[in-house]
Write a protein that holds these residues in place. Structure first.
Motif, PDB file in Angstrom:
ATOM      1  N   SER A 190       0.847  -1.185   0.000  1.00 17.52           N
ATOM      2  CA  SER A 190       0.000   0.000   0.000  1.00 17.52           C
ATOM      3  C   SER A 190       0.888   1.243   0.000  1.00 17.52           C
ATOM      4  CB  SER A 190      -0.914   0.009   1.228  1.00 17.52           C
ATOM      5  OG  SER A 190      -1.577   1.248   1.372  1.00 17.52           O
ATOM      6  N   THR A 191       0.373   2.333  -0.531  1.00 21.54           N
ATOM      7  CA  THR A 191       1.126   3.593  -0.491  1.00 21.54           C
ATOM      8  C   THR A 191       0.898   4.352   0.806  1.00 21.54           C
ATOM      9  OG1 THR A 191      -0.689   4.708  -1.648  1.00 21.54           O
ATOM     10  CG2 THR A 191       1.126   3.882  -3.007  1.00 21.54           C
ATOM     11  N   THR A 192      -0.037   3.903   1.623  1.00 20.21           N
ATOM     12  CA  THR A 192      -0.249   4.512   2.939  1.00 20.21           C
ATOM     13  C   THR A 192       0.730   3.896   3.927  1.00 20.21           C
ATOM     14  OG1 THR A 192      -2.607   4.813   2.459  1.00 20.21           O
ATOM     15  CG2 THR A 192      -1.919   5.026   4.747  1.00 20.21           C
ATOM     16  N   ILE A 193       1.499   4.742   4.602  1.00 26.61           N
ATOM     17  CA  ILE A 193       2.542   4.243   5.505  1.00 26.61           C
ATOM     18  C   ILE A 193       2.312   4.729   6.930  1.00 26.61           C
ATOM     19  CG2 ILE A 193       4.261   4.072   3.659  1.00 26.61           C
ATOM     20  CD1 ILE A 193       5.493   6.687   4.736  1.00 26.61           C
ATOM     21  N   ASN A 194       2.938   4.042   7.850  1.00 29.36           N
ATOM     22  CA  ASN A 194       2.832   4.333   9.277  1.00 29.36           C
ATOM     23  C   ASN A 194       3.676   5.555   9.633  1.00 29.36           C
ATOM     24  OD1 ASN A 194       2.810   4.312  12.066  1.00 29.36           O
ATOM     25  ND2 ASN A 194       3.698   2.281  12.283  1.00 29.36           N
ATOM     26  N   CYS A 195       3.077   6.540  10.300  1.00 27.04           N
ATOM     27  CA  CYS A 195       3.789   7.757  10.709  1.00 27.04           C
ATOM     28  C   CYS A 195       4.450   7.622  12.081  1.00 27.04           C
ATOM     29  CB  CYS A 195       2.831   8.946  10.738  1.00 27.04           C
ATOM     30  SG  CYS A 195       2.278   9.479   9.125  1.00 27.04           S
ATOM     31  N   GLY A 196       4.202   6.527  12.773  1.00 26.69           N
ATOM     32  CA  GLY A 196       4.782   6.365  14.106  1.00 26.69           C
ATOM     33  C   GLY A 196       4.041   7.121  15.188  1.00 26.69           C
ATOM     34  N   VAL A 197       2.732   7.342  14.988  1.00 25.11           N
ATOM     35  CA  VAL A 197       1.887   8.018  15.983  1.00 25.11           C
ATOM     36  C   VAL A 197       0.635   7.169  16.177  1.00 25.11           C
ATOM     37  CG1 VAL A 197       0.628  10.115  16.582  1.00 25.11           C
ATOM     38  CG2 VAL A 197       2.743  10.273  15.268  1.00 25.11           C
ATOM     39  N   TYR A 198       0.313   6.864  17.445  1.00 31.02           N
ATOM     40  CA  TYR A 198      -0.791   5.964  17.740  1.00 31.02           C
ATOM     41  C   TYR A 198      -1.672   6.524  18.858  1.00 31.02           C
ATOM     42  CZ  TYR A 198       3.003   3.131  15.797  1.00 31.02           C
ATOM     43  OH  TYR A 198       4.037   2.671  15.034  1.00 31.02           O
ATOM     44  N   LEU A 199      -2.935   6.115  18.830  1.00 30.53           N
ATOM     45  CA  LEU A 199      -3.869   6.380  19.923  1.00 30.53           C
ATOM     46  C   LEU A 199      -4.322   5.036  20.468  1.00 30.53           C
ATOM     47  CD1 LEU A 199      -6.292   9.346  19.153  1.00 30.53           C
ATOM     48  CD2 LEU A 199      -5.061   8.919  21.273  1.00 30.53           C
ATOM     49  N   PHE A 200      -3.965   4.754  21.718  1.00 28.61           N
ATOM     50  CA  PHE A 200      -4.302   3.481  22.347  1.00 28.61           C
ATOM     51  C   PHE A 200      -5.212   3.707  23.543  1.00 28.61           C
ATOM     52  CE2 PHE A 200       0.073   1.993  20.804  1.00 28.61           C
ATOM     53  CZ  PHE A 200      -0.462   1.350  19.699  1.00 28.61           C
ATOM     54  N   SER A 201      -6.024   2.705  23.827  1.00 31.65           N
ATOM     55  CA  SER A 201      -6.740   2.633  25.095  1.00 31.65           C
ATOM     56  C   SER A 201      -6.028   1.623  25.983  1.00 31.65           C
ATOM     57  CB  SER A 201      -8.198   2.210  24.863  1.00 31.65           C
ATOM     58  OG  SER A 201      -8.238   0.881  24.351  1.00 31.65           O
ATOM     59  N   LYS A 202      -6.504   1.453  27.203  1.00 32.04           N
ATOM     60  CA  LYS A 202      -5.859   0.521  28.132  1.00 32.04           C
ATOM     61  C   LYS A 202      -5.934  -0.928  27.650  1.00 32.04           C
ATOM     62  CE  LYS A 202      -6.643   1.250  32.559  1.00 32.04           C
ATOM     63  NZ  LYS A 202      -7.346   1.589  33.823  1.00 32.04           N
ATOM     64  N   THR A 203      -6.817  -1.192  26.669  1.00 29.45           N
ATOM     65  CA  THR A 203      -6.934  -2.543  26.125  1.00 29.45           C
ATOM     66  C   THR A 203      -5.633  -3.007  25.486  1.00 29.45           C
ATOM     67  OG1 THR A 203      -9.241  -1.988  25.627  1.00 29.45           O
ATOM     68  CG2 THR A 203      -8.391  -4.025  24.677  1.00 29.45           C
ATOM     69  N   ILE A 204      -4.814  -2.070  25.047  1.00 27.43           N
ATOM     70  CA  ILE A 204      -3.557  -2.444  24.385  1.00 27.43           C
ATOM     71  C   ILE A 204      -2.653  -3.241  25.311  1.00 27.43           C
ATOM     72  CG2 ILE A 204      -2.273  -0.346  24.993  1.00 27.43           C
ATOM     73  CD1 ILE A 204      -2.150  -2.211  21.618  1.00 27.43           C
ATOM     74  N   PHE A 205      -2.771  -3.020  26.614  1.00 28.28           N
ATOM     75  CA  PHE A 205      -1.898  -3.728  27.545  1.00 28.28           C
ATOM     76  C   PHE A 205      -2.237  -5.217  27.635  1.00 28.28           C
ATOM     77  CE2 PHE A 205      -1.756   0.701  29.063  1.00 28.28           C
ATOM     78  CZ  PHE A 205      -0.401   0.919  28.918  1.00 28.28           C
ATOM     79  N   GLN A 206      -3.475  -5.587  27.358  1.00 26.83           N
ATOM     80  CA  GLN A 206      -3.829  -7.005  27.283  1.00 26.83           C
ATOM     81  C   GLN A 206      -3.121  -7.661  26.101  1.00 26.83           C
ATOM     82  OE1 GLN A 206      -8.102  -7.267  27.113  1.00 26.83           O
ATOM     83  NE2 GLN A 206      -8.410  -5.990  28.940  1.00 26.83           N
ATOM     84  N   ILE A 207      -3.090  -6.952  24.977  1.00 25.77           N
ATOM     85  CA  ILE A 207      -2.419  -7.484  23.783  1.00 25.77           C
ATOM     86  C   ILE A 207      -0.914  -7.556  24.005  1.00 25.77           C
ATOM     87  CG2 ILE A 207      -2.010  -7.073  21.325  1.00 25.77           C
ATOM     88  CD1 ILE A 207      -4.749  -5.639  21.279  1.00 25.77           C
ATOM     89  N   LEU A 208      -0.354  -6.524  24.637  1.00 26.45           N
ATOM     90  CA  LEU A 208       1.081  -6.533  24.934  1.00 26.45           C
ATOM     91  C   LEU A 208       1.424  -7.653  25.910  1.00 26.45           C
ATOM     92  CD1 LEU A 208       1.765  -2.684  25.300  1.00 26.45           C
ATOM     93  CD2 LEU A 208       2.546  -4.177  23.451  1.00 26.45           C
ATOM     94  N   SER A 209       0.521  -7.928  26.859  1.00 29.40           N
ATOM     95  CA  SER A 209       0.753  -9.006  27.818  1.00 29.40           C
ATOM     96  C   SER A 209       0.793 -10.362  27.115  1.00 29.40           C
ATOM     97  CB  SER A 209      -0.338  -8.992  28.892  1.00 29.40           C
ATOM     98  OG  SER A 209      -0.136 -10.039  29.818  1.00 29.40           O
ATOM     99  N   GLU A 210      -0.134 -10.588  26.182  1.00 31.84           N
ATOM    100  CA  GLU A 210      -0.132 -11.829  25.415  1.00 31.84           C
ATOM    101  C   GLU A 210       1.140 -11.949  24.579  1.00 31.84           C
ATOM    102  OE1 GLU A 210      -3.658 -11.715  23.108  1.00 31.84           O
ATOM    103  OE2 GLU A 210      -5.021 -11.733  24.853  1.00 31.84           O
ATOM    104  N   THR A 211       1.555 -10.834  23.978  1.00 33.02           N
ATOM    105  CA  THR A 211       2.778 -10.842  23.182  1.00 33.02           C
ATOM    106  C   THR A 211       3.983 -11.130  24.056  1.00 33.02           C
ATOM    107  OG1 THR A 211       1.798  -9.172  21.706  1.00 33.02           O
ATOM    108  CG2 THR A 211       4.181  -9.483  21.579  1.00 33.02           C
ATOM    109  N   TYR A 212       4.000 -10.559  25.246  1.00 31.48           N
ATOM    110  CA  TYR A 212       5.104 -10.794  26.186  1.00 31.48           C
ATOM    111  C   TYR A 212       5.189 -12.272  26.566  1.00 31.48           C
ATOM    112  CZ  TYR A 212       7.632 -10.832  30.630  1.00 31.48           C
ATOM    113  OH  TYR A 212       8.511 -11.128  31.637  1.00 31.48           O
ATOM    114  N   ARG A 213       4.039 -12.889  26.843  1.00 28.47           N
ATOM    115  CA  ARG A 213       4.042 -14.305  27.213  1.00 28.47           C
ATOM    116  C   ARG A 213       4.533 -15.184  26.062  1.00 28.47           C
ATOM    117  NH1 ARG A 213      -0.830 -12.898  29.958  1.00 28.47           N
ATOM    118  NH2 ARG A 213      -2.078 -13.633  28.192  1.00 28.47           N
ATOM    119  N   ASN A 214       4.122 -14.844  24.846  1.00 25.69           N
ATOM    120  CA  ASN A 214       4.594 -15.609  23.689  1.00 25.69           C
ATOM    121  C   ASN A 214       6.097 -15.461  23.512  1.00 25.69           C
ATOM    122  OD1 ASN A 214       1.980 -16.422  23.107  1.00 25.69           O
ATOM    123  ND2 ASN A 214       1.617 -14.745  21.671  1.00 25.69           N
ATOM    124  N   ASN A 215       6.602 -14.229  23.683  1.00 22.59           N
ATOM    125  CA  ASN A 215       8.042 -13.998  23.563  1.00 22.59           C
ATOM    126  C   ASN A 215       8.799 -14.725  24.675  1.00 22.59           C
ATOM    127  OD1 ASN A 215       7.510 -12.420  21.385  1.00 22.59           O
ATOM    128  ND2 ASN A 215       8.002 -10.459  22.355  1.00 22.59           N
TER     129      ASN A 215
END
Length: 430
Positions: free
Chosen positions: A180-205
């Protein structure tokens, strides 16, 4: 409570930015008279609800960083804290490691910004927050996107999205083929739900880490146990799940700061932003006895500039700089306490702190601008060498360098604490 997290990286990163990052951390490098971090914090300060900014990185606490934080807190009246990682934890690991601090005083309905500290841009954070609240809400997270050319898009995180709903259908970090020609600018808006996803990623790592080290005890896995890559480990899995949305920033200026060429490009655009929103920051030719100013120029109040000098367009002059009789400076950044002696010429160059350019000398680089004939073109991420030769680019003079009179330095990189005795062309002077 609205917060912003700025990821400022570590000394091990940004090697392409040397020798400019040898003296101070890369996020504190001044562009258009202010550090890169200052511009990002200024963008955050436009959010009226913002109450705290957290800087996450692996830099050792130092006087320059502490002084900077104290100054910007007074300027913008916002609480700013630095959180030091025990090791380089990646773009997501630091967020997870300091999750309790980030989540404090943040309700389940609140969101927080995460911003990469190596970008320069006219960030539409207010508009992005409004878009998120009106179109995303509890459904997920928002990522800021911009356009690139088809060829250059593969150098960034690519976002395939639905133009009507703005949902991200597919995300790939630096794909091998066009996505795609649309690229990531490195700016995000997260809610606290992101920490659940990060926790799962941490456990997998953790599982991968434990399996690798148990099978091969002497094997170096090459990363900290909490290392999480936000782009590859998280965003790529959110695409197509209905949890990730994109807010396009349109034609606003954006660039990643990877090398000195991108600094000159960013300097030009920040000076343009000054002209639109902060004209008082730009130098003006107030009387016949002031130097000739062409276009947008920033001059620190402590700099001493001879009235016969010609500056601009797109020039930044730092603190305590001395510019002599008949000097010409164009498309360049002159950092603190430098001396430009009579009749010298500096074009498309960065002159680092406490350096001296002798009389009648010429320091010149080659512009590294995006292709003006291609819409959405970005700065090329060229390697330092091409066909065994130094690739022509911005000339960089390290700090405490002395260049004698009547020499030419062209397309060169001069490391700190050198005394040149002759001209140099297409060389790295160690």
């Amino acid at each position: 409570m609205l917060k912003a997290v700025i990821l400022i990286g570590s000394p091990q990163k940004g090697t392409r930015f040397r020798p400019l990052s040898l003296e101070i951390p890369k996020p504190l490098f001044p562009i258009a008279g202010h550090p890169i971090l200052y511009h990002l914090i200024e963008s955050c300060a436009r959010l009226r609800e913002l109450r705290e900014i957290l800087l996450i990185g692996c830099y050792q606490p130092n006087e320059a960083l502490s002084r900077f934080i104290a100054n910007v807190q007074q300027t913008f009246h916002i609480s700013i804290r630095y959180l030091q990682e025990y090791a380089s934890l990646g773009t997501g690991g630091g967020i997870y490691h300091f999750r309790d601090i980030i989540k404090s005083n943040v309700s389940d309905k609140d969101v927080f910004f995460v911003i990469n500290g190596d970008i320069c841009a006219d960030l539409p954070l207010v508009e992005m927050l409004q878009f998120h609240r009106e179109n995303v809400g509890d459904k997920g997270f928002t990522i800021l996107g911009t356009e690139a050319t088809e060829k250059q898009s593969t150098n960034y995180g690519c976002i395939a999205w639905d133009k009507e709903t703005h949902e991200v259908k597919h995300y790939v970090e630096k794909p091998s083929t066009f996505v795609s020609t649309t690229i990531n600018c490195g700016v995000y808006l997260f809610s606290k739900t992101i920490f659940q996803i990060l926790s799962e990623t941490y456990r997998n790592n953790q599982q991968i880490y434990n399996e690798t080290t148990s099978s091969f005890p002497s094997y170096d896995v090459g990363f900290a146990r909490e290392n999480i890559r936000l782009e590859k480990d998280v965003l790529s899995k959110l695409g197509g799940t209905g949890q990730l949305y994109v807010f396009p920033m349109g034609n606003r200026f954006w660039t990643a700061i990877k090398n000195p060429g991108s600094v000159i490009y960013a300097n030009r655009h920040y000076l343009e932003i000054y002209r639109m929103y902060h004209p008082e920051r730009l130098a003006a030719q107030v009387n016949p006895n002031s130097p000739t100013i062409i276009g947008d120029v920033f001059i620190h109040p402590t700099a001493c500039v001879d009235p016969t000098a010609v500056l601009g367009p797109n020039v930044s002059i730092g603190q305590d700089v001395t510019i002599g009789y008949g000097v010409r400076v164009r498309e360049s950044i002159i950092l603190g306490s430098c001396v430009l002696q009579d009749h010298c010429c500096v074009l498309y160059s960065i002159i680092a702190w406490n350096s001296t350019i002798g009389p009648w000398s010429r320091v010149e680089g080659t512009p590294n601008d995006p292709d003006p004939n291609r819409q959405f073109s970005k700065i090329e991420k060229d390697s330092l060498f091409h066909d065994g030769k130094l690739h022509p680019s911005i000339t960089v003079i390290g700090n405490n360098v002395s260049i004698p009179g009547e020499v030419v330095v062209l397309n060169a990189i001069v490391l700190p604490h050198k005394e040149l005795d002759s001209s140099s062309k297409n060389q790295i002077i160690l």
